[in-house]
Design an enzyme around this catalytic site. Structure first.
Site, PDB file in Angstrom:
ATOM      1  N   ASP A 466      43.273 -53.792  98.212  1.00 11.04           N
ATOM      2  CA  ASP A 466      44.139 -52.543  97.913  1.00 11.04           C
ATOM      3  C   ASP A 466      45.249 -53.277  97.784  1.00 11.04           C
ATOM      4  OD1 ASP A 466      44.133 -53.632 100.762  1.00 11.04           O
ATOM      5  OD2 ASP A 466      45.446 -51.913 100.914  1.00 11.04           O
ATOM      6  N   ARG A 470      49.117 -57.952 102.636  1.00  5.85           N
ATOM      7  CA  ARG A 470      49.578 -57.025 103.264  1.00  5.85           C
ATOM      8  C   ARG A 470      47.958 -56.520 104.755  1.00  5.85           C
ATOM      9  NH1 ARG A 470      52.233 -51.505 102.740  1.00  5.85           N
ATOM     10  NH2 ARG A 470      50.248 -51.072 102.528  1.00  5.85           N
ATOM     11  N   GLU A 471      47.416 -56.570 103.515  1.00  5.31           N
ATOM     12  CA  GLU A 471      45.740 -55.697 103.586  1.00  5.31           C
ATOM     13  C   GLU A 471      44.469 -56.998 103.445  1.00  5.31           C
ATOM     14  OE1 GLU A 471      45.649 -51.916 104.359  1.00  5.31           O
ATOM     15  OE2 GLU A 471      47.613 -51.549 103.398  1.00  5.31           O
ATOM     16  N   ASP A 478      40.989 -47.283  96.309  1.00  4.89           N
ATOM     17  CA  ASP A 478      41.612 -47.705  95.297  1.00  4.89           C
ATOM     18  C   ASP A 478      41.045 -48.170  94.521  1.00  4.89           C
ATOM     19  OD1 ASP A 478      42.865 -47.942  98.320  1.00  4.89           O
ATOM     20  OD2 ASP A 478      44.859 -49.209  96.849  1.00  4.89           O
ATOM     21  N   TRP A 539      38.140 -40.576  98.915  1.00  2.00           N
ATOM     22  CA  TRP A 539      37.919 -42.390  99.588  1.00  2.00           C
ATOM     23  C   TRP A 539      36.199 -42.613 100.118  1.00  2.00           C
ATOM     24  CZ3 TRP A 539      42.298 -40.409 100.052  1.00  2.00           C
ATOM     25  CH2 TRP A 539      43.797 -41.233  99.866  1.00  2.00           C
ATOM     26  N   GLU A 769      53.385 -50.308  94.600  1.00  2.00           N
ATOM     27  CA  GLU A 769      52.451 -49.174  95.894  1.00  2.00           C
ATOM     28  C   GLU A 769      53.466 -47.751  95.895  1.00  2.00           C
ATOM     29  OE1 GLU A 769      50.772 -48.760 100.575  1.00  2.00           O
ATOM     30  OE2 GLU A 769      52.256 -49.813  99.711  1.00  2.00           O
ATOM     31  N   HIS A 786      50.235 -53.640  94.420  1.00  2.46           N
ATOM     32  CA  HIS A 786      49.056 -52.123  94.620  1.00  2.46           C
ATOM     33  C   HIS A 786      48.717 -51.290  93.088  1.00  2.46           C
ATOM     34  CE1 HIS A 786      48.917 -51.764  98.689  1.00  2.46           C
ATOM     35  NE2 HIS A 786      48.414 -50.328  99.113  1.00  2.46           N
TER      36      HIS A 786
END
Length: 899
Positions: A466, A470-471, A478, A539, A769, A786
């Protein structure tokens, strides 16, 4: 006539260490081919197909002598072209492609899992790197040598001080409990007569390092481990050296390494296998044999991760506080290589970020994740490296055991001024082949396409992530949104297959598809603090949508077959949820359910549209009880319909009919619940109207009504996009295909917030994002890399330039060329390398005349649709067409390929 090109095995250009015994082969027919009539494959192991009358050039299964561990062959192909008049021509032979198998059986391994003895394990993010080494003697250099290696953690392998291969972050990111990749290397040239040393550097990586938004650690285990087997052959003699308790362990210069926190290195520390910088190297000690499975070991499915590009600084500026801020001009994923360090014993700190704060230094504040266990608190953003110099000549710091998302680096503690040659940014990603392009007469649209491309490059390391800072997480939602765009621009076949293997492994027994893959598996994800968020519409549907898009891009039905069981389990979960549960508000309003409610999916956690520009702040805990039935039921209908088509492709006629009926019932239920008598969507939003049209939720007589409702909502928003996460990729195609092409272009060219061009005008180099990732005051908000909103560039490929697959086609066998210009564009061009070769088109307008030039590859049929002209059907070759500009019609049947 030339020779076939782009030879592949299992969609890979490098087939080293495969662990399957019937690899599928493919090639691109020679330039100038009209239609392949036959092929012949020969291989170095004696396999010869003879002439095979077939137009197939993809998915040809190896059928030569039986393959086993370590088998190797080189294959080549010759084809025959038929010109349509019965005249055939043979091509030249292609070049050869080597294919080599790795170790297929647990019994092939004599090596043992080993690791460092850690009496006390430091805190996550503070754990050091270890060296594991073995010195041995050879009477002579071997004729051939292979090294097979993997790890619980990240490893680098060295032989006699030279790094083995150019792969990075090995063994890569997978769901380690079920799948652990083994790398196979040809190391023949690294070994010599006499004393040799094999050495691995081992750090936490994905196995036990901190990960994701929540910074969880020890996800797969609490101890790192390494497994390697070196096999050397000279004539009939064979020598094997595997990891065992005879290997030695020592500390390295890596003081700590973590994918999220960063890497700290002290060059004053050295182990026996690295260059000596100090007299007193750490004491080596025996390795510890650790338990470890051989059942999860597998070869490559996707291309490896590499440094694929290096960037020089565009500026270096020293601040009053002494920090030097380096701007690379592009937001990327990777690390920097620093060739200018401090004096001996001095530490230089590198702080990576996507944006600058008010004082001109790097800021990471917008990247700090929420601490869900402490409401109102935030976790550290990480992304900090540090290096302490030993003072040795030629010291270079390259932190290959961590990664960062960044455009800027704040270099702190370095007294000397940096020069551009002192620091280099390294783009680290899966080495995907570029196969698509676009450009047009508008510089801002070209810039938009460029930042989308870069955003994907920054989020294609091992898995589709993503965001790269941060992640770094493989969010299902995504990828399902962006995969059609990615598959046009890059060959993501193996990349998607590798990720889908983890999605299947991570699926819960009840059919729930988890939000993020790879993950530690159902036992962990179902029990974790935020486990309730799994199973969301949009998702979980990735398990059907991603294989379908991959099939469309390649024509490879195996991607559908290997995911079919997981698709059915997911749809079973959805169907059971809809059939047995009702949202409390609906039950309170009417204790007895209406007949159509058995097809409404209105319970459970759902992210919903997520991140609508004027919507409420996301609240995951409140979403547990919210009614997102209008979104979830839409995806229920869409996935059921998609699976009906998949079943048809797979030859499952009965299941295809049942799924088509289910899809029709859900569609009728959605209309009953969410359309008023006039045909308007009752929960009016841009996103809900877009889905109604994109997912064919409304009958033909209501499409004009919903289109008018959507157009009014857009106008009411000042001609601004109002969709959030899920619906944005569909917005412009829905408008274009329902008679609102002009409005689609108005939205595309809008340059006030929220809009795509606002990002461009505010200097974005990747997609944000949030629509206001950099606000009007220059402040950064959340991730600035993003790719999901970047799916809009598919509109540029399919509508502006005008290239798309025909309905019912896969592998680009039949295409439609239909430019639909707007926004005063005077030219556009696009290209895509499909399984049969290069498709390219370009058009220009001049004085009311549109001139189109199109290149159609072998074995492909193109339908050309131009304003005011009858449809033209052409075959392979280069064609030119001329038409008057103007005129466009609604074409709802041309919607996104997943419909």
């Amino acid at each position: 006539m030339t020779a076939p090109t782009r030879l592949r095995a299992e969609h890979l250009s490098e087939a080293m260490g495969l662990t399957l015994t019937a690899p599928r082969l493919s090639w691109t027919p020679p330039a100038g081919t009209t239609k392949q009539a036959a092929y012949r494959i020969t291989a170095s192991n004696g396999w010869d197909t003879g002439r095979v009358d077939s137009a197939a050039c993809c998915g040809i299964r190896y059928s030569g002598p039986a393959l086993d561990s370590r088998s190797r062959f080189e294959w080549r192909v010759l084809t025959w072209d038929s010109d349509g008049n019965g005249i055939e021509r043979a091509s030249d032979w292609s070049g050869s492609m080597p294919v080599e198998l790795g170790l297929l059986h647990a019994s092939d391994w004599t090596a043992q899992w080993i690791g460092p003895d850690e009496p006390g394990v430091p805190a996550p993010g503070e754990r050091p790197g270890y060296a594991l080494s073995r010195t041995f003697t050879l009477p002579a250099a071997p004729d051939t040598a292979r090294a097979y290696a993997t790890a619980h953690g990240i490893y680098e392998l060295f032989i006699n001080g030279r790094r083995v291969g150019d792969q990075q972050l090995t063994p890569g990111s997978t769901s380690y409990n079920t799948t652990l990749q083994v790398q196979a290397y040809d190391v023949t040239g690294l070994l010599s007569e006499g004393t040799n040393t094999i050495r691995a550097v081992l750090t936490d990586g994905w196995y036990r390092g901190t990960f994701g938004y929540t910074r969880d650690a020890d996800m797969y285990g609490t101890h790192t481990a390494f497994l390697a087997q070196l096999e050397m052959e000279s004539g009939a003699a064979r020598q094997v050296i595997g990891t065992d308790s005879s290997w030695l362990v020592s500390e390295t210069e890596i003081v700590s390494a973590d994918l999220m926190a960063g890497q700290r290195t002290d060059f004053r520390t050295a182990d026996g296998g690295s260059p000596a910088r100090v007299r007193n190297a750490p004491q080596a000690r025996p390795a510890v044999v650790r338990p470890g499975s051989f059942d999860a070991l597998t070869g490559p499915v996707a291309p490896p991760t590499r440094v694929t590009q290096e960037l020089a600084p565009v500026s270096i500026r020293r601040l009053p506080n002494g920090n030097q801020v380096v701007d690379f001009g592009q937001n990327i994923h990777g690390w920097v290589r620093l060739a200018k360090l401090g004096a001996a014993g001095k530490t230089v700190t590198l702080e990576y970020g996507e944006a600058l704060g008010a004082e001109g230094d790097v800021t990471r504040d917008h990247l700090r994740p929420h601490d869900f266990r402490s409401p109102g608190a935030f976790l550290d953003a990480g992304q900090v490296d540090a290096v302490t110099a030993a003072g040795a000549p030629g010291e270079v710091f390259e932190p290959r055991h961590t990664t960062h998302g960044f455009q800027y680096v704040s270099v702190q503690g370095l007294r000397g001024d940096l020069q551009p040659e002192d620091i280099t940014a390294c783009l680290v990603r899966t080495d995907l082949e570029r196969i698509g392009s676009f450009n047009c007469s508008d510089d801002r649209l070209n810039a938009l396409h460029r930042i989308v491309d870069w955003s994907f490059l920054g989020n294609s390391c091992e898995v589709p992530t993503d965001c790269p800072q941060r992640e770094k997480a493989g969010w299902t939602g995504d990828w399902q949104l962006f995969v059609p765009t990615a598959a046009y621009l890059y060959d993501v076949t193996g990349f998607s297959r590798k990720w889908l293997r983890d999605v299947r492994a991570d699926q819960w027994d009840n059919g729930v598809v988890v939000n993020i893959s790879p993950s530690p598996g159902p036992a962990v994800t179902s029990a974790e603090f935020m486990g309730f968020t799994n199973g969301s519409a949009g998702w979980g549907d990735a398990i059907a949508m991603v294989p379908w898009e991959t099939y469309l891009a390649t024509g490879d039905t195996s991607i559908l077959a290997e995911n079919w069981g997981a698709m059915k389990r997911w749809l079973g979960f959805v169907q059971t949820s809809a059939d047995t549960r009702r949202h409390p508000a609906r039950a309170a309003a009417s204790p007895d359910p209406a007949p159509h409610e058995q097809f409404l999916w209105d319970t459970g956690f759902h992210f919903g549209e997520w991140m609508e520009p004027d919507g409420p702040e996301p609240d995951l805990f409140a979403a547990r009880n919210a009614d997102h039935g209008i979104v979830a039921t839409a995806y229920y209908r869409h996935t059921a319909g998609l699976m009906a088509r998949i079943a048809d492709v797979l030859g499952l006629a009965t299941e295809a009919a049942e799924l088509a009926e289910l899809s029709a019932n859900v569609r009728e239920a959605w209309q009953t619940e969410y359309l008023d008598p006039s045909g308007r969507v009752t929960e009016a939003s841009q996103a809900n109207c877009v889905r109604a049209l994109a997912f064919d939720l409304v009958s033909p007589e209501h499409r004009p009504t919903v289109t008018a409702q959507l157009s009014a909502l857009i106008r009411d928003a000042g001609t601004h996009v109002g969709t959030g996460f899920l619906a944005t990729p569909h917005l412009l195609p829905v408008l274009a295909d329902n008679g609102e092409l002009r409005l689609a272009y108005e939205l595309l060219m809008q340059d006030s917030e929220p809009s795509w061009l606002a990002m461009v005008d505010r200097g974005a180099t990747t997609v944000w994002e949030l629509w206001n990732g950099i606000d009007a005051d220059g402040a950064a908000h959340q991730s600035l890399n993003h790719y999901s909103k970047g799916a809009v560039v598919s509109f540029l490929h399919r509508y502006t330039a005008g290239l798309r697959q025909a309905p019912g086609s896969s592998g680009w066998e039949r295409i439609i060329i239909e430019p639909r210009p707007g926004a005063a564009l005077t030219s556009a061009a696009t290209s895509h390398v499909g399984p049969r070769g290069l498709i390219a088109l370009e058009w220009t307008t001049d004085d009311g005349v549109l001139t189109l030039r199109a290149t159609v590859p072998p074995g492909t049929t193109a339908e050309v649709l131009l304003p005011g002209e009858p449809a033209a059907v052409v075959g392979p070759g280069t064609h030119t067409f001329v038409a008057a500009t103007g005129g466009d019609a609604a074409k709802p049947e041309l919607m996104r390929s997943t419909l």
